[in-house]
Design an enzyme around this catalytic site. Sequence first.
Site, PDB file in Angstrom:
ATOM      1  N   LYS A  11      50.147  40.004  69.481  1.00 21.75           N
ATOM      2  CA  LYS A  11      49.497  40.963  68.583  1.00 21.75           C
ATOM      3  C   LYS A  11      49.631  42.400  69.104  1.00 21.75           C
ATOM      4  O   LYS A  11      50.028  42.620  70.260  1.00 21.75           O
ATOM      5  CB  LYS A  11      48.022  40.557  68.418  1.00 21.75           C
ATOM      6  CG  LYS A  11      47.835  39.187  67.731  1.00 21.75           C
ATOM      7  CD  LYS A  11      46.355  38.877  67.474  1.00 21.75           C
ATOM      8  CE  LYS A  11      46.162  37.544  66.784  1.00 21.75           C
ATOM      9  NZ  LYS A  11      44.734  37.261  66.473  1.00 21.75           N
ATOM     10  N   TYR A  51      47.264  35.868  56.636  1.00 17.06           N
ATOM     11  CA  TYR A  51      45.887  35.443  56.912  1.00 17.06           C
ATOM     12  C   TYR A  51      45.115  35.107  55.620  1.00 17.06           C
ATOM     13  O   TYR A  51      43.883  35.172  55.614  1.00 17.06           O
ATOM     14  CB  TYR A  51      45.152  36.527  57.697  1.00 17.06           C
ATOM     15  CG  TYR A  51      45.479  36.529  59.183  1.00 17.06           C
ATOM     16  CD1 TYR A  51      45.150  35.436  59.999  1.00 17.06           C
ATOM     17  CD2 TYR A  51      46.110  37.607  59.790  1.00 17.06           C
ATOM     18  CE1 TYR A  51      45.428  35.428  61.359  1.00 17.06           C
ATOM     19  CE2 TYR A  51      46.400  37.607  61.155  1.00 17.06           C
ATOM     20  CZ  TYR A  51      46.056  36.517  61.926  1.00 17.06           C
ATOM     21  OH  TYR A  51      46.326  36.514  63.272  1.00 17.06           O
ATOM     22  N   ASN A 114      42.614  39.997  70.182  1.00 18.56           N
ATOM     23  CA  ASN A 114      42.692  38.878  71.118  1.00 18.56           C
ATOM     24  C   ASN A 114      44.113  38.457  71.498  1.00 18.56           C
ATOM     25  O   ASN A 114      44.370  37.303  71.801  1.00 18.56           O
ATOM     26  CB  ASN A 114      41.847  37.693  70.622  1.00 18.56           C
ATOM     27  CG  ASN A 114      42.344  37.119  69.315  1.00 18.56           C
ATOM     28  OD1 ASN A 114      43.301  37.622  68.743  1.00 18.56           O
ATOM     29  ND2 ASN A 114      41.718  36.062  68.846  1.00 18.56           N
ATOM     30  N   HIS A 117      48.397  34.976  68.620  1.00 16.88           N
ATOM     31  CA  HIS A 117      48.104  33.986  67.577  1.00 16.88           C
ATOM     32  C   HIS A 117      48.964  32.762  67.831  1.00 16.88           C
ATOM     33  O   HIS A 117      50.109  32.894  68.275  1.00 16.88           O
ATOM     34  CB  HIS A 117      48.449  34.539  66.187  1.00 16.88           C
ATOM     35  CG  HIS A 117      48.580  33.458  65.157  1.00 16.88           C
ATOM     36  ND1 HIS A 117      47.491  32.913  64.533  1.00 16.88           N
ATOM     37  CD2 HIS A 117      49.659  32.766  64.701  1.00 16.88           C
ATOM     38  CE1 HIS A 117      47.912  31.943  63.717  1.00 16.88           C
ATOM     39  NE2 HIS A 117      49.217  31.847  63.803  1.00 16.88           N
ATOM     40  N   GLU A 128      53.696  28.686  58.562  1.00 16.92           N
ATOM     41  CA  GLU A 128      53.759  30.002  59.203  1.00 16.92           C
ATOM     42  C   GLU A 128      55.181  30.346  59.639  1.00 16.92           C
ATOM     43  O   GLU A 128      55.604  31.498  59.554  1.00 16.92           O
ATOM     44  CB  GLU A 128      52.808  30.033  60.406  1.00 16.92           C
ATOM     45  CG  GLU A 128      51.343  29.939  59.974  1.00 16.92           C
ATOM     46  CD  GLU A 128      50.383  29.889  61.150  1.00 16.92           C
ATOM     47  OE1 GLU A 128      50.835  29.906  62.318  1.00 16.92           O
ATOM     48  OE2 GLU A 128      49.163  29.845  60.907  1.00 16.92           O
TER      49      GLU A 128
HETATM   50  N1  LIG Z   1      34.038  36.153  64.203  1.00 19.65           N
HETATM   51  C1  LIG Z   1      35.141  36.894  64.225  1.00 19.65           C
HETATM   52  N2  LIG Z   1      35.077  38.227  64.325  1.00 19.65           N
HETATM   53  C2  LIG Z   1      36.189  38.987  64.330  1.00 19.65           C
HETATM   54  N3  LIG Z   1      37.445  38.494  64.289  1.00 19.65           N
HETATM   55  C3  LIG Z   1      37.556  37.173  64.211  1.00 19.65           C
HETATM   56  C4  LIG Z   1      36.430  36.305  64.178  1.00 19.65           C
HETATM   57  N4  LIG Z   1      36.880  35.032  64.104  1.00 19.65           N
HETATM   58  C5  LIG Z   1      38.216  35.126  64.077  1.00 19.65           C
HETATM   59  N5  LIG Z   1      38.628  36.406  64.136  1.00 19.65           N
HETATM   60  C6  LIG Z   1      40.003  36.912  64.130  1.00 19.65           C
HETATM   61  O1  LIG Z   1      40.753  36.187  63.175  1.00 19.65           O
HETATM   62  C7  LIG Z   1      41.800  35.498  63.821  1.00 19.65           C
HETATM   63  C8  LIG Z   1      42.002  34.159  63.140  1.00 19.65           C
HETATM   64  O2  LIG Z   1      40.837  33.360  63.304  1.00 19.65           O
HETATM   65  P1  LIG Z   1      40.935  31.813  63.645  1.00 19.65           P
HETATM   66  O3  LIG Z   1      39.585  31.246  63.461  1.00 19.65           O
HETATM   67  O4  LIG Z   1      42.098  31.237  62.881  1.00 19.65           O
HETATM   68  O5  LIG Z   1      41.222  31.873  65.196  1.00 19.65           O
HETATM   69  P2  LIG Z   1      42.389  31.313  66.075  1.00 19.65           P
HETATM   70  O6  LIG Z   1      43.050  30.189  65.361  1.00 19.65           O
HETATM   71  O7  LIG Z   1      41.921  31.065  67.463  1.00 19.65           O
HETATM   72  O8  LIG Z   1      43.285  32.591  66.163  1.00 19.65           O
HETATM   73  P3  LIG Z   1      44.720  32.784  65.610  1.00 19.65           P
HETATM   74  O9  LIG Z   1      44.704  32.278  64.182  1.00 19.65           O
HETATM   75  O10 LIG Z   1      44.946  34.277  65.718  1.00 19.65           O
HETATM   76  O11 LIG Z   1      45.547  31.977  66.541  1.00 19.65           O
HETATM   77  C9  LIG Z   1      41.378  35.404  65.282  1.00 19.65           C
HETATM   78  O12 LIG Z   1      42.446  35.301  66.178  1.00 19.65           O
HETATM   79  C10 LIG Z   1      40.634  36.699  65.471  1.00 19.65           C
HETATM   80  O13 LIG Z   1      41.548  37.754  65.743  1.00 19.65           O
END
Ligand SMILES: Nc1ncnc2c1ncn2[C@@H]1O[C@H](COP(=O)(O)OP(=O)(O)OP(=O)(O)O)[C@@H](O)[C@H]1O
Length: 143
Positions: A11, A51, A114, A117, A128
């Site tokens: 990211k 997303y 974070n 992804h 994806e």
């Molecule tokens: N509570 C939250 N507050 C802010 N951002 C969030 C929150 N939960 C998720 N995100 C953001 O949305 C992304 C997608 O959420 P998801 O629950 O799919 O997490 P993930 O599967 O661990 O991450 P990714 O899809 O990026 O691998 C997260 O990586 C994070 O950047």
Amino acid sequence: MATERTLSIIKPDAVAKNVIGEIYSRFEKAGLSIVAARMVHLSQQQAEGFYAEHKARPFFGDLVSFMTSGPVMIQVLEGENAVVTHRDLMGATNPADAAPGTIRADFAQSIDENAVHGSDSAESAAREIAYFFTEDQLCARTR
Ligand SMILES: Nc1ncnc2c1ncn2[C@@H]1O[C@H](COP(=O)(O)OP(=O)(O)OP(=O)(O)O)[C@@H](O)[C@H]1O
């Protein structure tokens, strides 16, 4: 367990920190091969489409703004159990909960920014990967 593929995105925060090579090195040490890669500055439309499943979540707008704030590095990883192997390397979504030594523990600052992804299932991975790459852009590395 058969060889499988997963989609990885480094990211904007991690690209800005100049740690693409360090993250690639972790993939390689874990037995994951890079079979396609490209750097992209995502448009709003590309980020929203990627997303789409999170569209109703309160953080959707911030997530799209962040993902379009700078270039991302997108790659397809191939290896045994690639989806889970990659998720283990990434660590928990919130870096505060990520195990020591994971990518998010080492490079991420917050749940919003974070670092990486990774697809969460083989089905997500197929969707994806197809979102960013055509089949002929994937170079089989299976020996
Ligand atoms: N509570 C939250 N507050 C802010 N951002 C969030 C929150 N939960 C998720 N995100 C953001 O949305 C992304 C997608 O959420 P998801 O629950 O799919 O997490 P993930 O599967 O661990 O991450 P990714 O899809 O990026 O691998 C997260 O990586 C994070 O950047």
